[in-house]
Design a protein around this motif. Structure first.
Motif, PDB file in Angstrom:
ATOM      1  N   LEU A 119     -25.946 -26.202 -10.688  1.00 50.05           N
ATOM      2  CA  LEU A 119     -25.984 -26.320  -8.487  1.00 50.05           C
ATOM      3  C   LEU A 119     -25.068 -26.333  -8.148  1.00 50.05           C
ATOM      4  CD1 LEU A 119     -28.828 -28.459  -9.739  1.00 50.05           C
ATOM      5  CD2 LEU A 119     -28.840 -25.884  -9.718  1.00 50.05           C
ATOM      6  N   ASP A 120     -23.697 -27.573  -8.562  1.00 54.98           N
ATOM      7  CA  ASP A 120     -22.993 -27.208  -7.162  1.00 54.98           C
ATOM      8  C   ASP A 120     -22.142 -25.897  -6.561  1.00 54.98           C
ATOM      9  OD1 ASP A 120     -23.409 -29.995  -7.810  1.00 54.98           O
ATOM     10  OD2 ASP A 120     -21.195 -30.616  -8.787  1.00 54.98           O
ATOM     11  N   PRO A 121     -22.402 -25.043  -7.975  1.00 53.05           N
ATOM     12  CA  PRO A 121     -21.898 -23.336  -6.768  1.00 53.05           C
ATOM     13  C   PRO A 121     -22.914 -22.946  -6.239  1.00 53.05           C
ATOM     14  CG  PRO A 121     -21.399 -23.549  -8.710  1.00 53.05           C
ATOM     15  CD  PRO A 121     -21.950 -24.869  -8.977  1.00 53.05           C
ATOM     16  N   VAL A 122     -24.319 -22.891  -6.626  1.00 51.64           N
ATOM     17  CA  VAL A 122     -24.767 -22.780  -5.605  1.00 51.64           C
ATOM     18  C   VAL A 122     -24.909 -22.908  -4.292  1.00 51.64           C
ATOM     19  CG1 VAL A 122     -27.366 -22.532  -4.928  1.00 51.64           C
ATOM     20  CG2 VAL A 122     -26.787 -22.623  -7.299  1.00 51.64           C
ATOM     21  N   ALA A 123     -24.791 -24.675  -4.591  1.00 50.32           N
ATOM     22  CA  ALA A 123     -24.813 -25.804  -3.116  1.00 50.32           C
ATOM     23  C   ALA A 123     -23.743 -25.031  -2.460  1.00 50.32           C
ATOM     24  CB  ALA A 123     -24.870 -26.829  -2.839  1.00 50.32           C
ATOM     25  N   ARG A 124     -22.761 -24.526  -2.519  1.00 51.24           N
ATOM     26  CA  ARG A 124     -20.899 -24.463  -2.112  1.00 51.24           C
ATOM     27  C   ARG A 124     -21.027 -23.390  -1.485  1.00 51.24           C
ATOM     28  NH1 ARG A 124     -18.741 -27.199  -6.823  1.00 51.24           N
ATOM     29  NH2 ARG A 124     -18.468 -25.099  -7.146  1.00 51.24           N
ATOM     30  N   ALA A 125     -21.971 -22.217  -2.299  1.00 55.65           N
ATOM     31  CA  ALA A 125     -21.470 -20.676  -1.273  1.00 55.65           C
ATOM     32  C   ALA A 125     -22.572 -20.983  -0.798  1.00 55.65           C
ATOM     33  CB  ALA A 125     -21.994 -19.799  -2.829  1.00 55.65           C
ATOM     34  N   LEU A 126     -24.017 -21.965  -0.677  1.00 60.37           N
ATOM     35  CA  LEU A 126     -25.386 -21.423  -0.176  1.00 60.37           C
ATOM     36  C   LEU A 126     -24.402 -22.292   1.685  1.00 60.37           C
ATOM     37  CD1 LEU A 126     -28.383 -20.998   0.217  1.00 60.37           C
ATOM     38  CD2 LEU A 126     -28.703 -23.797   0.247  1.00 60.37           C
ATOM     39  N   ASP A 127     -24.116 -23.478   1.800  1.00 62.84           N
ATOM     40  CA  ASP A 127     -23.479 -24.086   3.045  1.00 62.84           C
ATOM     41  C   ASP A 127     -22.586 -22.789   3.209  1.00 62.84           C
ATOM     42  OD1 ASP A 127     -24.295 -26.195   2.547  1.00 62.84           O
ATOM     43  OD2 ASP A 127     -23.506 -27.684   1.408  1.00 62.84           O
ATOM     44  N   ALA A 128     -21.804 -22.377   2.699  1.00 65.14           N
ATOM     45  CA  ALA A 128     -20.313 -21.361   3.126  1.00 65.14           C
ATOM     46  C   ALA A 128     -20.882 -20.473   4.079  1.00 65.14           C
ATOM     47  CB  ALA A 128     -19.123 -20.550   2.232  1.00 65.14           C
ATOM     48  N   GLU A 129     -21.990 -19.931   3.412  1.00 66.17           N
ATOM     49  CA  GLU A 129     -22.808 -18.873   3.937  1.00 66.17           C
ATOM     50  C   GLU A 129     -23.894 -18.620   4.857  1.00 66.17           C
ATOM     51  OE1 GLU A 129     -21.506 -15.348   3.315  1.00 66.17           O
ATOM     52  OE2 GLU A 129     -19.686 -16.312   1.393  1.00 66.17           O
ATOM     53  N   THR A 130     -24.651 -20.023   5.025  1.00 67.63           N
ATOM     54  CA  THR A 130     -25.439 -20.779   5.795  1.00 67.63           C
ATOM     55  C   THR A 130     -24.857 -20.166   7.443  1.00 67.63           C
ATOM     56  OG1 THR A 130     -26.431 -20.547   3.669  1.00 67.63           O
ATOM     57  CG2 THR A 130     -27.714 -21.302   6.282  1.00 67.63           C
ATOM     58  N   ARG A 131     -26.043 -19.917   7.895  1.00 66.77           N
ATOM     59  CA  ARG A 131     -25.347 -19.457   9.749  1.00 66.77           C
ATOM     60  C   ARG A 131     -26.531 -20.959  10.005  1.00 66.77           C
ATOM     61  NH1 ARG A 131     -21.770 -18.268   8.152  1.00 66.77           N
ATOM     62  NH2 ARG A 131     -20.431 -16.221   8.825  1.00 66.77           N
ATOM     63  N   PRO A 132     -26.250 -21.618  11.187  1.00 63.24           N
ATOM     64  CA  PRO A 132     -25.215 -21.719  11.939  1.00 63.24           C
ATOM     65  C   PRO A 132     -24.072 -22.426  10.597  1.00 63.24           C
ATOM     66  CG  PRO A 132     -26.531 -23.507  12.289  1.00 63.24           C
ATOM     67  CD  PRO A 132     -27.376 -22.786  11.554  1.00 63.24           C
ATOM     68  N   PRO A 133     -22.862 -22.452  11.182  1.00 62.96           N
ATOM     69  CA  PRO A 133     -21.858 -23.297  10.499  1.00 62.96           C
ATOM     70  C   PRO A 133     -21.770 -25.196  10.602  1.00 62.96           C
ATOM     71  CG  PRO A 133     -21.068 -21.931  11.937  1.00 62.96           C
ATOM     72  CD  PRO A 133     -22.550 -21.646  12.703  1.00 62.96           C
ATOM     73  N   GLN A 134     -21.381 -24.918   9.456  1.00 63.81           N
ATOM     74  CA  GLN A 134     -21.879 -26.809   9.279  1.00 63.81           C
ATOM     75  C   GLN A 134     -23.539 -27.066   8.497  1.00 63.81           C
ATOM     76  OE1 GLN A 134     -18.471 -27.899   8.041  1.00 63.81           O
ATOM     77  NE2 GLN A 134     -17.461 -26.131   9.075  1.00 63.81           N
ATOM     78  N   ARG A 135     -24.335 -26.030   8.713  1.00 62.52           N
ATOM     79  CA  ARG A 135     -25.273 -26.770   8.122  1.00 62.52           C
ATOM     80  C   ARG A 135     -25.375 -27.001   6.778  1.00 62.52           C
ATOM     81  NH1 ARG A 135     -30.641 -22.041   8.686  1.00 62.52           N
ATOM     82  NH2 ARG A 135     -31.498 -23.495   7.692  1.00 62.52           N
ATOM     83  N   ARG A 136     -26.313 -27.901   6.274  1.00 61.12           N
ATOM     84  CA  ARG A 136     -26.351 -28.499   4.885  1.00 61.12           C
ATOM     85  C   ARG A 136     -27.333 -28.563   4.676  1.00 61.12           C
ATOM     86  NH1 ARG A 136     -21.912 -27.497   5.445  1.00 61.12           N
ATOM     87  NH2 ARG A 136     -19.623 -28.529   5.313  1.00 61.12           N
TER      88      ARG A 136
END
Length: 303
Positions: free
Chosen positions: A257-274
């Motif tokens: 789950l941690d790699p899922v969350a990291r990749a999700l946050d890195a690729e999702t727009r707008p930037p810095q979205r969590r």
């Protein structure tokens, strides 16, 4: 509510007697690989076991793999994850075998229903529910209610394209689909490719990972990162509030789950979205509880 919920999976059939929202008796058995009739017989056997010497059961709820017509209870489309499942008349056949009113929906949508009412999705509006097990499944919910769509395909994510080739084909046969890189068997196949030797199944990959095998952790991390990258497009396009991950592979916990969350946050727009990536709170009970909850409308009709 007194109902039986059944989750039909690619490797196992799990069933539970549910009284007032709690599972009071359980049973499980291997999913037969001999076609739908054998599966129906196995489900009917599980139902008979749970009904023996128990309280009167009002209805039977089924979470079934594939694209399921919830009105007719027929499987419109399915892959070889469950051989011979396409076209299965789930509602009619199980009503005939058990004598109970039957409610049927997709298995991940049943899980989503349980997580909306009792689990991790409470308090979130638009949620993607992901099940990582023998295959990869998905469902959407809005305002605590699973969304089906006109053709009952809302949330189906197994066949989303990925930017790599999987070590084990998707259930449809292609190796560039999400299921080919992120399902339990795909993770196990990726580990075998890294480590060599005889093929092993996901529980052994998990055991080796927790014992310090870096190749096992690498296989799990890579699957999680690809899952997050692919889902990021959905999070952006649909403006999702949260992602809930369940299924057998979810027991890998933070390693997945941690790699899922990291990749999700890195690729999702707008930037810095969590966007929160949440483990399914109900874990293995979710699909069974959700299947039982499908029968609520039936029970209301019989009061």
């Amino acid at each position: 509510m007194t109902a039986i919920g059944v989750d039909i999976g690619g490797t196992k059939i799990a069933a539970g007697l549910v009284v007032d929202g709690a599972i009071v008796r359980r049973t499980r058995r291997a999913t037969p690989r001999l076609g739908s009739a054998a599966i129906f017989d196995a489900v009917a056997g599980a139902v008979a076991e749970l009904r023996a010497d128990g309280p009167p059961v009002t209805a039977l709820g089924i979470g079934a793999p594939g694209i399921v017509d919830p009105v007719t209870g027929t499987v419109r489309s399915a892959t070889d994850t469950v051989p011979g499942w396409h076209g299965a008349e789930v509602r009619a056949e199980l009503a005939r075998r058990t004598g109970l009113p039957v409610a049927v929906d997709n298995d991940v949508r049943a899980m989503a229903l349980a997580e909306c009412r009792l689990g991790a999705a409470r308090g979130h509006d638009l949620v993607l529910h992901v099940s990582v097990g023998t295959g990869v499944g998905g469902a959407f919910s809005r305002g605590g209610v699973p969304v089906r769509g006109e053709r009952a395909t809302a949330g189906e994510i197994a066949h989303l394209l990925v930017p790599t080739r999987g070590a084990k084909p998707c259930g449809c046969g292609r190796d560039d689909h999400l299921e080919a890189v992120a399902s339990g068997p795909a993770i196990a196949a990726a580990y075998t490719a890294l480590a060599g030797g005889e093929p092993v199944e996901l529980p052994e990959v998990e055991r080796r990972m927790r014992a310090g095998d870096d190749r096992a952790r690498q296989a799990v991390t890579a699957a999680g990162a690809l899952l997050g990258r692919v889902l990021s497009g959905l999070v952006t396009a649909l403006d999702l509030d949260a992602v809930v991950v369940g299924g057998g592979a979810a027991r890998l916990g933070a390693a997945l789950l941690d790699p899922v969350a990291r990749a999700l946050d890195a690729e999702t727009r707008p930037p810095q979205r969590r966007t929160p990536v949440l483990p399914a709170l109900l874990q293995r009970d979710g699909p069974v509880l959700g299947a039982a909850l499908l029968t609520t409308a039936i029970e209301g009709e019989h009061r």
